[in-house]
Design a protein around this motif. Structure first.
Motif, PDB file in Angstrom:
ATOM      1  N   ALA A 243       0.824  -1.210   0.000  1.00  0.00           N
ATOM      2  CA  ALA A 243       0.000   0.000   0.000  1.00  0.00           C
ATOM      3  C   ALA A 243       0.857   1.258   0.000  1.00  0.00           C
ATOM      4  O   ALA A 243       0.549   2.234  -0.706  1.00  0.00           O
ATOM      5  N   THR A 244       1.940   1.249   0.766  1.00  0.00           N
ATOM      6  CA  THR A 244       2.818   2.416   0.825  1.00  0.00           C
ATOM      7  C   THR A 244       3.415   2.728  -0.535  1.00  0.00           C
ATOM      8  O   THR A 244       3.429   3.888  -0.975  1.00  0.00           O
ATOM      9  N   ILE A 245       3.890   1.705  -1.241  1.00  0.00           N
ATOM     10  CA  ILE A 245       4.510   1.927  -2.554  1.00  0.00           C
ATOM     11  C   ILE A 245       3.474   2.384  -3.578  1.00  0.00           C
ATOM     12  O   ILE A 245       3.723   3.303  -4.373  1.00  0.00           O
ATOM     13  N   VAL A 246       2.296   1.761  -3.568  1.00  0.00           N
ATOM     14  CA  VAL A 246       1.256   2.132  -4.536  1.00  0.00           C
ATOM     15  C   VAL A 246       0.788   3.567  -4.305  1.00  0.00           C
ATOM     16  O   VAL A 246       0.596   4.335  -5.253  1.00  0.00           O
ATOM     17  N   LEU A 247       0.611   3.946  -3.038  1.00  0.00           N
ATOM     18  CA  LEU A 247       0.191   5.321  -2.742  1.00  0.00           C
ATOM     19  C   LEU A 247       1.308   6.322  -3.025  1.00  0.00           C
ATOM     20  O   LEU A 247       1.039   7.467  -3.412  1.00  0.00           O
ATOM     21  N   PHE A 248       2.560   5.897  -2.850  1.00  0.00           N
ATOM     22  CA  PHE A 248       3.682   6.751  -3.248  1.00  0.00           C
ATOM     23  C   PHE A 248       3.629   7.024  -4.752  1.00  0.00           C
ATOM     24  O   PHE A 248       3.804   8.168  -5.196  1.00  0.00           O
ATOM     25  N   ILE A 373      -1.230   4.799   3.850  1.00  0.00           N
ATOM     26  CA  ILE A 373      -1.418   5.812   2.812  1.00  0.00           C
ATOM     27  C   ILE A 373      -0.633   7.078   3.116  1.00  0.00           C
ATOM     28  O   ILE A 373      -0.080   7.707   2.199  1.00  0.00           O
ATOM     29  N   ASN A 374      -0.542   7.434   4.378  1.00  0.00           N
ATOM     30  CA  ASN A 374       0.156   8.669   4.716  1.00  0.00           C
ATOM     31  C   ASN A 374       1.664   8.517   4.643  1.00  0.00           C
ATOM     32  O   ASN A 374       2.373   9.479   4.333  1.00  0.00           O
ATOM     33  N   LEU A 375       2.177   7.312   4.889  1.00  0.00           N
ATOM     34  CA  LEU A 375       3.602   7.074   4.687  1.00  0.00           C
ATOM     35  C   LEU A 375       3.934   7.143   3.200  1.00  0.00           C
ATOM     36  O   LEU A 375       4.924   7.767   2.797  1.00  0.00           O
ATOM     37  N   GLY A 376       3.090   6.517   2.379  1.00  0.00           N
ATOM     38  CA  GLY A 376       3.318   6.556   0.934  1.00  0.00           C
ATOM     39  C   GLY A 376       3.277   7.961   0.381  1.00  0.00           C
ATOM     40  O   GLY A 376       4.151   8.375  -0.402  1.00  0.00           O
TER      41      GLY A 376
END
Length: 429
Positions: A243-248, A373-376
């Motif tokens: 999720a982090t990579i996709v949201l990034f 999501i906020n990390l990404g």
């Protein structure tokens, strides 16, 4: 026919619209900051070079955004332990106060480096509260939505990001009218931040009427996790990485092209302020109205992660021609490129709430979504700085944007395919 899982569509619509307005206001706060970047960068980061001031100013976005994962931990923790609604309301109110206060900031020429420090502090507060808004909105909308319509209502909520830019366009038009010419550099940019009080009051009024999540009340209220994020890291760590990579990747497209559009068009084209507003408006209107439809498409096809991946690949292929047309200097070409960009981005962005919520259990859903999501997006906040720096390095701003965002779009498209099978229409755990 879609399975409703016994949930009321009218209630889900009310929650989705509340999330749309709240997310629109939250993004308005951040987008206004980019909208006035060229104007206020020298006021807080004076330098002999306009670009140098802008680059320093853009780093404050990064600082503010890295407060978002911290906010995600805070709001996710208490949202999973004591309920979604109260934390969701507090996040909106905190963000609003921070934005309005930004309009009252003294400049570097008035109080020196303290002005810069206050600007950074408010940016960090905004990032902290924003984390609870977006994560809470995704969580509540997904939990209120009928099982077979989570894509539709999630799409309504996500359209709020486009609404934020539309609010910013309206604020810019108001500010240009009330403080034209040189007055914009002293008063106009402040008016844009103060304008945020209007959508804030509307969003808070609507949100006050939203009830608590039935999913949370029935499954978690009497037996919440002691520390939800620990359960997330132990049980769902792979999902956090994905999720982090996709949201990034998605955030890099948004912040590197869409949200940065007003600043970049002013820097590298001769379009007037009103023409730039038209381009931004066209991009976001099509995104706003298409978002629910693309979300519903994922309900019908039952293929969320494939749609996210395919859209990522298409955006990667079309980034260069879209950006080239956007910054060609032609008003007509810029409008066309903006419409195409808004159309494509809606196909991916609208699916995130349903895609994220369906792979996680209710007892830690807020913590997982808010943190991931906020990390990404925190990492994607480097995008405006990076594309500006690459434009200088290549002596070509179009190549600077394209080189970064092509890579981001394709990486996101690949990584999303590693997520678990879609659970469209299945009851939430």
């Amino acid at each position: 026919m879609a399975n409703n899982g016994g949930k009321d569509k009218n209630t889900a619509l009310k929650v989705a619209l509340s999330a749309n307005l709240g997310w629109g206001f939250e993004l308005f706060d951040l987008v206004v900051y980019l909208y006035v970047a060229n104007t206020i960068a020298p006021l807080f980061f004076p330098s002999s070079s306009r670009i140098a001031s802008l680059l320093l100013f853009l780093l404050t976005i990064v600082i503010g955004y890295f407060a978002r994962p911290i906010g995600g931990l805070f709001f996710g923790h208490f949202g999973d332990k004591i309920g979604r609604k109260r934390l969701w309301f507090i996040s909106l109110l905190g963000m609003g106060i921070g934005t309005i206060m930004m309009g009252f900031l003294p400049t570097y020429y008035q109080i020196g480096v303290l002005a810069t420090a206050l600007l950074v502090l408010l940016r960090m507060l905004q990032g902290f509260f924003l984390a609870g808004e977006w994560g809470g909105g995704m969580t509540l909308v997904s939990e209120f939505s009928p099982d077979g319509l989570r894509g539709l209502f999630g799409g309504i909520q996500q359209g709020g990001a486009a609404l934020g830019l539309i609010f910013a366009v309206i604020a810019n038009e108001v500010a240009l009218s009330l403080a034209p010419g040189n007055a914009f550099g002293t008063l106009g940019w402040r008016i844009m931040f103060w304008f945020g009080a209007i959508p804030l009051i509307i969003a808070l009024t609507v949100r006050w009427k939203v009830g608590e999540s039935v999913e949370w009340l029935s499954k978690v209220a009497n037996k919440p996790e002691k520390v939800p994020i620990i359960t997330v890291f132990k049980k769902y760590w792979k999902l956090v990485i994905i999720a982090t990579i996709v949201l990034f990747a998605s955030g890099s497209i948004y912040y590197g092209i869409i949200a940065y559009m007003p600043t970049f068009l002013e820097l590298h084209t001769d379009l007037t302020a009103y023409e730039i507003d038209d381009v931004v408006l066209a991009t976001n209107l099509i995104w706003l109205f298409l978002s629910p439809l693309t979300g519903y498409l994922s309900d019908v096809t039952k293929a969320r992660k494939k749609l996210i991946a395919i859209t990522g690949f298409i955006i990667g292929i079309l980034v260069y021609p879209m950006v080239y047309l956007l910054y060609s200097g032609s008003y007509v070409f810029a409008i066309f490129a903006g419409l195409l960009l808004g159309f494509l981005f809606a196909f991916q962005y609208s699916l995130f709430p349903a895609w994220l919520s369906e792979n996680i259990s209710t007892n830690v859903r807020y913590s997982y979504i808010a943190f991931s999501i906020n990390l990404g997006v925190a990492f994607s906040s480097f995008a405006p700085y990076i594309v500006t720096a690459l434009g200088i390095l290549f002596n070509n701003p179009v190549i600077g944007i394209s080189a970064f965002d092509v890579l981001a779009a394709i990486i996101g498209g690949i990584i999303v395919l590693l997520s678990p099978p879609d659970k469209v229409g299945i009851k939430l755990d």
